[in-house]
Design a protein around this motif. Sequence first.
Motif, PDB file in Angstrom:
ATOM      1  N   ASP A 198       0.804  -1.224   0.000  1.00  0.00           N
ATOM      2  CA  ASP A 198       0.000   0.000   0.000  1.00  0.00           C
ATOM      3  C   ASP A 198       0.835   1.271   0.000  1.00  0.00           C
ATOM      4  OD1 ASP A 198      -2.309  -1.494  -0.024  1.00  0.00           O
ATOM      5  OD2 ASP A 198      -2.604  -1.377   2.155  1.00  0.00           O
ATOM      6  N   ASP A 199       2.035   1.225   0.578  1.00  0.00           N
ATOM      7  CA  ASP A 199       2.858   2.426   0.657  1.00  0.00           C
ATOM      8  C   ASP A 199       3.770   2.616  -0.562  1.00  0.00           C
ATOM      9  OD1 ASP A 199       4.546   0.304   1.217  1.00  0.00           O
ATOM     10  OD2 ASP A 199       5.609   1.330   2.838  1.00  0.00           O
ATOM     11  N   ALA A 200       3.655   1.762  -1.553  1.00  0.00           N
ATOM     12  CA  ALA A 200       4.475   1.895  -2.769  1.00  0.00           C
ATOM     13  C   ALA A 200       3.984   3.083  -3.587  1.00  0.00           C
ATOM     14  CB  ALA A 200       4.400   0.626  -3.607  1.00  0.00           C
ATOM     15  N   PRO A 201       4.871   3.771  -4.291  1.00  0.00           N
ATOM     16  CA  PRO A 201       4.435   4.873  -5.150  1.00  0.00           C
ATOM     17  C   PRO A 201       3.698   4.341  -6.379  1.00  0.00           C
ATOM     18  CG  PRO A 201       6.774   4.448  -5.447  1.00  0.00           C
ATOM     19  CD  PRO A 201       6.302   3.555  -4.336  1.00  0.00           C
ATOM     20  N   ARG A 202       2.992   5.228  -7.083  1.00  0.00           N
ATOM     21  CA  ARG A 202       2.360   4.832  -8.347  1.00  0.00           C
ATOM     22  C   ARG A 202       3.449   4.516  -9.358  1.00  0.00           C
ATOM     23  NH1 ARG A 202      -1.494   9.330 -10.503  1.00  0.00           N
ATOM     24  NH2 ARG A 202      -1.653   7.936 -12.263  1.00  0.00           N
ATOM     25  N   VAL A 203       3.230   3.452 -10.125  1.00  0.00           N
ATOM     26  CA  VAL A 203       4.206   3.070 -11.147  1.00  0.00           C
ATOM     27  C   VAL A 203       3.481   2.779 -12.455  1.00  0.00           C
ATOM     28  CG1 VAL A 203       5.881   2.112  -9.505  1.00  0.00           C
ATOM     29  CG2 VAL A 203       4.181   0.610 -10.544  1.00  0.00           C
ATOM     30  N   GLU A 204       4.228   2.938 -13.532  1.00  0.00           N
ATOM     31  CA  GLU A 204       3.804   2.475 -14.846  1.00  0.00           C
ATOM     32  C   GLU A 204       4.764   1.373 -15.241  1.00  0.00           C
ATOM     33  OE1 GLU A 204       1.916   6.524 -16.766  1.00  0.00           O
ATOM     34  OE2 GLU A 204       3.966   6.034 -17.285  1.00  0.00           O
ATOM     35  N   LEU A 205       4.299   0.487 -16.106  1.00  0.00           N
ATOM     36  CA  LEU A 205       5.166  -0.572 -16.629  1.00  0.00           C
ATOM     37  C   LEU A 205       5.538  -0.234 -18.064  1.00  0.00           C
ATOM     38  CD1 LEU A 205       3.583  -3.978 -15.569  1.00  0.00           C
ATOM     39  CD2 LEU A 205       5.811  -3.085 -14.915  1.00  0.00           C
ATOM     40  N   ARG A 206       6.808  -0.317 -18.360  1.00  0.00           N
ATOM     41  CA  ARG A 206       7.262  -0.116 -19.728  1.00  0.00           C
ATOM     42  C   ARG A 206       8.146  -1.298 -20.092  1.00  0.00           C
ATOM     43  NH1 ARG A 206      10.442   5.102 -20.566  1.00  0.00           N
ATOM     44  NH2 ARG A 206       8.692   5.842 -19.342  1.00  0.00           N
ATOM     45  N   ASP A 207       7.609  -2.192 -20.920  1.00  0.00           N
ATOM     46  CA  ASP A 207       8.339  -3.401 -21.327  1.00  0.00           C
ATOM     47  C   ASP A 207       8.853  -4.179 -20.122  1.00  0.00           C
ATOM     48  OD1 ASP A 207       7.987  -2.951 -24.085  1.00  0.00           O
ATOM     49  OD2 ASP A 207       9.698  -1.575 -24.122  1.00  0.00           O
ATOM     50  N   GLY A 208       8.007  -4.318 -19.082  1.00  0.00           N
ATOM     51  CA  GLY A 208       8.361  -5.109 -17.916  1.00  0.00           C
ATOM     52  C   GLY A 208       9.191  -4.402 -16.871  1.00  0.00           C
ATOM     53  N   VAL A 209       9.506  -3.124 -17.081  1.00  0.00           N
ATOM     54  CA  VAL A 209      10.280  -2.332 -16.123  1.00  0.00           C
ATOM     55  C   VAL A 209       9.330  -1.376 -15.411  1.00  0.00           C
ATOM     56  CG1 VAL A 209      12.123  -0.625 -15.851  1.00  0.00           C
ATOM     57  CG2 VAL A 209      12.374  -2.489 -17.507  1.00  0.00           C
ATOM     58  N   MET A 210       9.402  -1.330 -14.069  1.00  0.00           N
ATOM     59  CA  MET A 210       8.570  -0.415 -13.295  1.00  0.00           C
ATOM     60  C   MET A 210       9.172   0.982 -13.322  1.00  0.00           C
ATOM     61  SD  MET A 210       7.292  -2.390  -9.912  1.00  0.00           S
ATOM     62  CE  MET A 210       6.483  -3.981 -10.005  1.00  0.00           C
ATOM     63  N   ILE A 211       8.347   1.946 -13.711  1.00  0.00           N
ATOM     64  CA  ILE A 211       8.754   3.353 -13.749  1.00  0.00           C
ATOM     65  C   ILE A 211       7.911   4.090 -12.719  1.00  0.00           C
ATOM     66  CG2 ILE A 211       8.983   5.412 -15.192  1.00  0.00           C
ATOM     67  CD1 ILE A 211      10.593   3.009 -16.276  1.00  0.00           C
ATOM     68  N   VAL A 212       8.544   4.696 -11.729  1.00  0.00           N
ATOM     69  CA  VAL A 212       7.807   5.441 -10.713  1.00  0.00           C
ATOM     70  C   VAL A 212       7.234   6.705 -11.349  1.00  0.00           C
ATOM     71  CG1 VAL A 212       7.983   6.691  -8.521  1.00  0.00           C
ATOM     72  CG2 VAL A 212       9.193   4.522  -8.824  1.00  0.00           C
ATOM     73  N   VAL A 213       5.936   6.933 -11.130  1.00  0.00           N
ATOM     74  CA  VAL A 213       5.249   8.114 -11.666  1.00  0.00           C
ATOM     75  C   VAL A 213       5.460   9.254 -10.674  1.00  0.00           C
ATOM     76  CG1 VAL A 213       3.013   9.049 -12.336  1.00  0.00           C
ATOM     77  CG2 VAL A 213       3.557   6.654 -12.817  1.00  0.00           C
ATOM     78  N   PRO A 214       5.994  10.397 -11.137  1.00  0.00           N
ATOM     79  CA  PRO A 214       6.228  11.513 -10.215  1.00  0.00           C
ATOM     80  C   PRO A 214       4.927  11.995  -9.571  1.00  0.00           C
ATOM     81  CG  PRO A 214       7.170  11.972 -12.385  1.00  0.00           C
ATOM     82  CD  PRO A 214       6.378  10.712 -12.502  1.00  0.00           C
ATOM     83  N   SER A 215       5.014  12.456  -8.334  1.00  0.00           N
ATOM     84  CA  SER A 215       3.842  13.011  -7.655  1.00  0.00           C
ATOM     85  C   SER A 215       3.433  14.311  -8.339  1.00  0.00           C
ATOM     86  CB  SER A 215       4.163  13.300  -6.193  1.00  0.00           C
ATOM     87  OG  SER A 215       4.453  12.119  -5.515  1.00  0.00           O
ATOM     88  N   PRO A 216       2.134  14.487  -8.579  1.00  0.00           N
ATOM     89  CA  PRO A 216       1.679  15.715  -9.220  1.00  0.00           C
ATOM     90  C   PRO A 216       1.693  16.900  -8.248  1.00  0.00           C
ATOM     91  CG  PRO A 216      -0.190  14.291  -8.753  1.00  0.00           C
ATOM     92  CD  PRO A 216       1.041  13.540  -8.356  1.00  0.00           C
ATOM     93  N   THR A 217       1.812  18.097  -8.814  1.00  0.00           N
ATOM     94  CA  THR A 217       1.745  19.313  -8.008  1.00  0.00           C
ATOM     95  C   THR A 217       0.289  19.601  -7.646  1.00  0.00           C
ATOM     96  OG1 THR A 217       1.458  20.730  -9.935  1.00  0.00           O
ATOM     97  CG2 THR A 217       3.743  20.291  -9.225  1.00  0.00           C
ATOM     98  N   ILE A 218       0.089  20.530  -6.755  1.00  0.00           N
ATOM     99  CA  ILE A 218      -1.271  20.921  -6.369  1.00  0.00           C
ATOM    100  C   ILE A 218      -2.019  21.472  -7.580  1.00  0.00           C
ATOM    101  CG2 ILE A 218      -2.605  22.571  -4.986  1.00  0.00           C
ATOM    102  CD1 ILE A 218      -0.437  22.191  -2.795  1.00  0.00           C
ATOM    103  N   GLY A 219      -1.367  22.319  -8.383  1.00  0.00           N
ATOM    104  CA  GLY A 219      -2.010  22.870  -9.575  1.00  0.00           C
ATOM    105  C   GLY A 219      -2.416  21.777 -10.551  1.00  0.00           C
ATOM    106  N   HIS A 220      -1.536  20.824 -10.748  1.00  0.00           N
ATOM    107  CA  HIS A 220      -1.798  19.681 -11.628  1.00  0.00           C
ATOM    108  C   HIS A 220      -3.019  18.912 -11.133  1.00  0.00           C
ATOM    109  CE1 HIS A 220      -1.132  15.554 -13.104  1.00  0.00           C
ATOM    110  NE2 HIS A 220      -0.348  16.055 -14.037  1.00  0.00           N
ATOM    111  N   GLN A 221      -3.053  18.621  -9.840  1.00  0.00           N
ATOM    112  CA  GLN A 221      -4.181  17.884  -9.263  1.00  0.00           C
ATOM    113  C   GLN A 221      -5.481  18.679  -9.365  1.00  0.00           C
ATOM    114  OE1 GLN A 221      -2.759  16.978  -5.306  1.00  0.00           O
ATOM    115  NE2 GLN A 221      -2.207  14.914  -5.923  1.00  0.00           N
TER     116      GLN A 221
END
Length: 193
Positions: free
Chosen positions: A33-56
């Motif tokens: 549960d405490d893991a950051p959001r990730v995307e998978l790219r060809d089997g490699v986990m890429i951590v998704v950067p935290s969005p800014t307040i404006g972005h959110q």
Amino acid sequence: MTAEPTGPAMWSPDPIRQRAADHSIEDVLNLPDDAPRVELRDGVMIVVPSPTIGHQNIGNLLWLWLRQHAPDSFLAVTAVGVAMGFRDSLEPDVLLLHRPVPDSNHYVLPSQVAVAVEIVSPGTKRRDRLEKPAEYAAVGIPHFWRIEQGPLRIFAYDLVDGQYQLAGEGNSESDLELTAPFEIKLPIREITP
């Protein structure tokens, strides 16, 4: 005297599996549960950067607008991934999905997506402008919206013959007017924080 870490270590992908590009959607679903959001790219986990307040705020205001204006055959969501394949996934900022969609899903299939939205941030410019649109097009997602910040601008694309073509655009002084996936007249000022 040696310094020893206190408390649990922060989660990170298994380095051996990362080098072997051996991760799958199932591995992402089993993250703690405490893991950051990730995307998978060809089997490699890429951590998704935290969005800014404006972005959110932009994403939340767009989600709310879609919830209020999209026909009942659609569902607007955030923080849901798209399973691009067994070893590939993306985490768009906002999705407009075709109903029905099970409430328990973290991932949806590309065929369930009507619109994928990416809000461009300084750390994601290349990926959001170039790479992700090509990936969404490759799996047949019919509509892609790119939102630029400072000043706010939306570029809406329709998939035509396997490639996205500009269908409309708007800024904080205008409306985004589209005919698909439904009749849209979105006043950009309503999603501008």
